[in-house]
Design a protein around this motif. Sequence first.
Motif, PDB file in Angstrom:
ATOM      1  N   LYS A  25       0.863  -1.174   0.000  1.00 23.28           N
ATOM      2  CA  LYS A  25       0.000   0.000   0.000  1.00 23.28           C
ATOM      3  C   LYS A  25       0.898   1.222   0.000  1.00 23.28           C
ATOM      4  CE  LYS A  25      -3.781   2.113   2.526  1.00 23.28           C
ATOM      5  NZ  LYS A  25      -4.655   1.961   3.702  1.00 23.28           N
ATOM      6  N   VAL A  26       0.714   2.100  -0.990  1.00 21.71           N
ATOM      7  CA  VAL A  26       1.559   3.280  -1.142  1.00 21.71           C
ATOM      8  C   VAL A  26       0.693   4.512  -0.933  1.00 21.71           C
ATOM      9  CG1 VAL A  26       3.076   4.544  -2.694  1.00 21.71           C
ATOM     10  CG2 VAL A  26       3.007   2.052  -2.792  1.00 21.71           C
ATOM     11  N   ILE A  27       1.159   5.406  -0.090  1.00 17.38           N
ATOM     12  CA  ILE A  27       0.451   6.653   0.177  1.00 17.38           C
ATOM     13  C   ILE A  27       1.323   7.786  -0.351  1.00 17.38           C
ATOM     14  CG2 ILE A  27      -0.533   8.154   1.942  1.00 17.38           C
ATOM     15  CD1 ILE A  27      -0.770   5.619   3.696  1.00 17.38           C
ATOM     16  N   LYS A  28       0.753   8.589  -1.236  1.00 16.88           N
ATOM     17  CA  LYS A  28       1.498   9.654  -1.901  1.00 16.88           C
ATOM     18  C   LYS A  28       0.832  10.992  -1.606  1.00 16.88           C
ATOM     19  CE  LYS A  28       3.177  10.707  -6.552  1.00 16.88           C
ATOM     20  NZ  LYS A  28       3.146  10.254  -7.945  1.00 16.88           N
ATOM     21  N   THR A  39      -3.287  16.639  -0.509  1.00 11.71           N
ATOM     22  CA  THR A  39      -4.201  15.521  -0.367  1.00 11.71           C
ATOM     23  C   THR A  39      -3.371  14.256  -0.465  1.00 11.71           C
ATOM     24  OG1 THR A  39      -4.655  15.458  -2.728  1.00 11.71           O
ATOM     25  CG2 THR A  39      -6.172  16.740  -1.374  1.00 11.71           C
ATOM     26  N   PHE A  40      -3.911  13.170  -0.017  1.00 10.40           N
ATOM     27  CA  PHE A  40      -3.178  11.918  -0.022  1.00 10.40           C
ATOM     28  C   PHE A  40      -3.891  10.911  -0.895  1.00 10.40           C
ATOM     29  CE2 PHE A  40      -2.153  14.093   3.895  1.00 10.40           C
ATOM     30  CZ  PHE A  40      -0.781  14.060   3.870  1.00 10.40           C
ATOM     31  N   LYS A  41      -3.138  10.266  -1.770  1.00  7.37           N
ATOM     32  CA  LYS A  41      -3.682   9.229  -2.634  1.00  7.37           C
ATOM     33  C   LYS A  41      -3.110   7.900  -2.175  1.00  7.37           C
ATOM     34  CE  LYS A  41      -4.719  12.059  -6.468  1.00  7.37           C
ATOM     35  NZ  LYS A  41      -5.447  11.977  -7.655  1.00  7.37           N
ATOM     36  N   GLU A  42      -4.000   6.949  -1.961  1.00  3.23           N
ATOM     37  CA  GLU A  42      -3.593   5.612  -1.534  1.00  3.23           C
ATOM     38  C   GLU A  42      -3.875   4.633  -2.653  1.00  3.23           C
ATOM     39  OE1 GLU A  42      -5.538   4.507   2.059  1.00  3.23           O
ATOM     40  OE2 GLU A  42      -4.975   6.335   3.097  1.00  3.23           O
ATOM     41  N   VAL A  43      -2.883   3.828  -3.003  1.00  2.00           N
ATOM     42  CA  VAL A  43      -3.047   2.785  -3.999  1.00  2.00           C
ATOM     43  C   VAL A  43      -2.325   1.538  -3.520  1.00  2.00           C
ATOM     44  CG1 VAL A  43      -3.284   4.333  -5.978  1.00  2.00           C
ATOM     45  CG2 VAL A  43      -1.047   3.554  -5.320  1.00  2.00           C
ATOM     46  N   ILE A  44      -2.739   0.424  -4.049  1.00  4.82           N
ATOM     47  CA  ILE A  44      -2.067  -0.843  -3.776  1.00  4.82           C
ATOM     48  C   ILE A  44      -1.416  -1.278  -5.076  1.00  4.82           C
ATOM     49  CG2 ILE A  44      -2.374  -3.245  -3.105  1.00  4.82           C
ATOM     50  CD1 ILE A  44      -4.691  -2.309  -1.358  1.00  4.82           C
TER      51      ILE A  44
END
Length: 57
Positions: A25-28, A39-44
């Motif tokens: 899980k990466v939080i950018k 803002t924070f975007k979360e992707v796997i």
Amino acid sequence: MAKAASKNAKVKDVKAAAEAKNWSKVIKAVRSPKTGAYTFKEVIVHKDKVKDYLSEK
């Protein structure tokens, strides 16, 4: 009093559990050009693609 771990709590499909370890899980943090707020975007993503995802704008 703590309960003992049940036998049903163990992972039944070992292959699926091993495959799941290859994902992260990466939080950018992304800055809004309009307001300047973050803002924070979360992707796997797959663990091999993490650097590629973080390097793109």
